[in-house]
Design a protein around this motif. Structure first.
Motif, PDB file in Angstrom:
ATOM      1  N   THR A 115       0.839  -1.202   0.000  1.00 37.97           N
ATOM      2  CA  THR A 115       0.000   0.000   0.000  1.00 37.97           C
ATOM      3  C   THR A 115       0.872   1.249   0.000  1.00 37.97           C
ATOM      4  OG1 THR A 115      -1.706  -1.191   1.230  1.00 37.97           O
ATOM      5  CG2 THR A 115      -1.828   1.210   1.254  1.00 37.97           C
ATOM      6  N   SER A 235       4.186  -6.053  -3.258  1.00 33.46           N
ATOM      7  CA  SER A 235       3.848  -6.268  -1.851  1.00 33.46           C
ATOM      8  C   SER A 235       4.567  -7.521  -1.365  1.00 33.46           C
ATOM      9  CB  SER A 235       2.336  -6.465  -1.684  1.00 33.46           C
ATOM     10  OG  SER A 235       2.047  -6.995  -0.403  1.00 33.46           O
ATOM     11  N   LYS A 240       1.727 -13.068   0.146  1.00 32.78           N
ATOM     12  CA  LYS A 240       2.291 -12.859  -1.193  1.00 32.78           C
ATOM     13  C   LYS A 240       3.430 -13.837  -1.490  1.00 32.78           C
ATOM     14  CE  LYS A 240      -0.767  -9.815  -1.807  1.00 32.78           C
ATOM     15  NZ  LYS A 240      -0.783  -8.367  -1.912  1.00 32.78           N
TER      16      LYS A 240
HETATM   17  C1  PLP Z   1      -1.533  -7.092  -1.562  1.00 33.80           C
HETATM   18  C2  PLP Z   1      -1.900  -6.070  -2.578  1.00 33.80           C
HETATM   19  C3  PLP Z   1      -1.707  -4.695  -2.380  1.00 33.80           C
HETATM   20  C4  PLP Z   1      -1.275  -4.089  -1.087  1.00 33.80           C
HETATM   21  O1  PLP Z   1      -0.222  -4.655  -0.495  1.00 33.80           O
HETATM   22  P1  PLP Z   1      -0.026  -4.622   1.110  1.00 33.80           P
HETATM   23  O2  PLP Z   1       1.380  -5.046   1.242  1.00 33.80           O
HETATM   24  O3  PLP Z   1      -1.002  -5.600   1.683  1.00 33.80           O
HETATM   25  O4  PLP Z   1      -0.263  -3.242   1.570  1.00 33.80           O
HETATM   26  C5  PLP Z   1      -2.006  -3.841  -3.424  1.00 33.80           C
HETATM   27  N1  PLP Z   1      -2.500  -4.278  -4.583  1.00 33.80           N
HETATM   28  C6  PLP Z   1      -2.744  -5.581  -4.802  1.00 33.80           C
HETATM   29  C7  PLP Z   1      -3.298  -6.014  -6.130  1.00 33.80           C
HETATM   30  C8  PLP Z   1      -2.468  -6.520  -3.800  1.00 33.80           C
HETATM   31  O5  PLP Z   1      -2.734  -7.809  -4.007  1.00 33.80           O
END
Ligand code: PLP
Length: 459
Positions: A115, A235, A240
């Protein structure tokens, strides 16, 4: 899964695949148990597990995260060094260099999470109040949240039902003289149509920020996703494909932009700037830094990333070949330019008509009972009530002309995506990390549910 429950699980897991990984049918103990091979067919084995028959699988899929001495050493090294933040240690810098090298980008900036990577990028691209940013409706909520955090207007462009990606053919008609960035997402690790999107960006002179938060090591015509646009974001949240609990990164080949990103994430203090005392650059900023511990974890996790990605890709190809034989299950297609899918999610469309009218939720329940964790995926993001309340807020009403706010809902209707959201079926990335037999089990469970669809629909 009701809409409310699925939304809550997205929020608590902070990432959608978390919802897949935490399916109730697989408790923590079960996840840690040793696989003992597929269940031996017994009398009545073709009776669905949901109706009392034996499940196709009683052994868990691979657990996540994968950890050994490498992670332990990385964490202890940082711990004992006493240098726990990037200002005093070198681990974050080492990770940035490693991620830039692996992806082929000139610059990498590590951030606190995905984010904040997106948030920093939009700040660096000067996205602010009065601007419009184009994005897909089939994505994790963070993609739209970062636009709202900059008081810009999110403009959703409908999905392509075959690939689950933004329909690039509908982007250009959504571009206006207020469009300040295109924010396409590589959903599930599959790629959106970058040829078309980069072409539009070039013609209309708007930057492309790739949300590659699900697309580690995915490729477009042999180049890594996240390196083709003006900038690309990743991310490293726990679910992930590269994981440090929380974490993120931005890639760019533009040196001036890289410097802006750095200063914004470091309280308005540049990489070289600072000096003695407090001196700041000429732009606002925040603290969105990654810690040395997280960078240590990432360097350790990276030693397995290539091999894991290859395993996922091979397993997914095998699974797709099998699912293509089953009527009513349609795996997401790749654009021809997608030379490698990062596979954060294995996504398919479910067609109840081909399953005796068995509703999707019941289909998913039956699959879970067979020992195959799965979820229904996203619901339409463009229809989330918080968007309307934000647009009706005092600040938004001061920024945007009434007619712009009034026409927003009609402008951002996404009928294809509405249909896609009703049909999505997801398997999480960790299910692709085991032996090929696991893929056969997933296909067998789907075939079994289909063979018993009428009975399941009635029960
Ligand atoms: C996980 C994700 C985010 C945000 O990542 P965070 O590390 O959880 O803040 C943004 N965009 C997509 C498509 C994601 O899957």
């Amino acid at each position: 899964m009701s809409r409310t429950i699925s939304r809550r699980s997205f929020m608590t897991s902070a990432a959608v695949a978390g919802a897949v990984a935490t399916t109730p049918s697989l408790g923590h103990a079960a996840v840690r148990a040793r696989p003992v091979g597929p269940t031996v067919a017994a009398a009545g084995a073709d009776k669905p597990a949901l109706l009392g028959g034996p499940p196709v699988r009683s052994t868990p899929f691979p657990s996540w995260p994968v950890v050994d001495e490498r992670e332990k050493k990385a964490l202890l090294d940082v711990l004992h060094s006493g240098n726990w933040f990037r200002g005093s240690g070198q681990t974050v810098t080492r990770f940035e260099e490693a991620w830039a090298t692996l992806t082929g980008a000139r610059h990498c900036l590590a951030t606190a999470n995905g984010t904040s990577a997106l948030f920093v990028s939009l700040a660096g691209l000067d996205v602010g109040p009065g601007d419009e940013v184009i994005l897909p409706p089939y994505t994790f909520v963070a993609t739209v949240n970062v636009i709202l955090l900059h008081h810009a207007l999110p403009i959703f462009v409908d999905s392509d039902i075959e690939t689950f990606q933004i329909d690039a053919g509908k982007i250009e008609e959504a571009v206006t003289d207020r469009t300040t960035a295109l924010l396409p997402v590589h959903l599930g690790g599959n790629a959106c149509d970058l040829d078309a999107i980069l072409g539009i960006a070039d013609r209309r002179r708007v930057p492309v920020l790739e949300d590659a938060c699900q697309a580690h090591l995915g490729e477009w015509r042999g180049r890594k996703l996240g390196t083709l646009g003006t900038a690309g974001c990743f991310s490293f949240q726990a679910s992930k494909n590269l994981n440090s609990g929380e974490g993120g990164a931005i890639l760019t080949n533009d040196e001036a932009l890289a410097e802006r990103f750095y200063a914004f994430h470091n309280n308005s203090r540049g990489r070289r700037g600072g000096g003695p005392g407090f001196s700041y650059g000429d732009r606002r900023g925040a603290n969105l830094r990654l810690t040395e511990f997280q960078a240590g974890l990432l360097l350790a996790q990276m030693t397995r990333l290539e091999e894991q990605s290859r395993t996922r890709d091979e397993n997914a190809r095998h699974l797709t070949a099998q699912l293509d034989e089953i009527p009513g299950i349609h795996p997401a297609r790749r654009h021809e330019g997608c030379t490698r899918n990062g596979y954060h999610l294995y996504m398919a469309r479910y067609q109840a008509e081909e399953f005796e009218g068995l509703p999707r939720e019941r289909f998913l329940e039956a699959l879970r009972a067979e020992g195959v964790p799965c979820s229904s995926g996203y619901s339409p993001l463009n229809k989330e009530p918080f968007l309307k309340t934000t647009l009706e807020s005092r600040g938004y009403r001061r920024i945007y002309p009434p007619e712009v706010l009034a026409e927003w809902e009609e402008r951002t209707r996404c009928p294809v995506n509405d249909r896609l959201c009703e049909r999505g079926v997801w398997f999480g990335q960790t299910m692709l990390l085991g032996p090929r037999q696991d893929m056969d089990d997933i296909a067998a469970a789907i075939r079994k549910v289909r063979a018993n669809a009428a009975a399941l629909a009635k029960a």
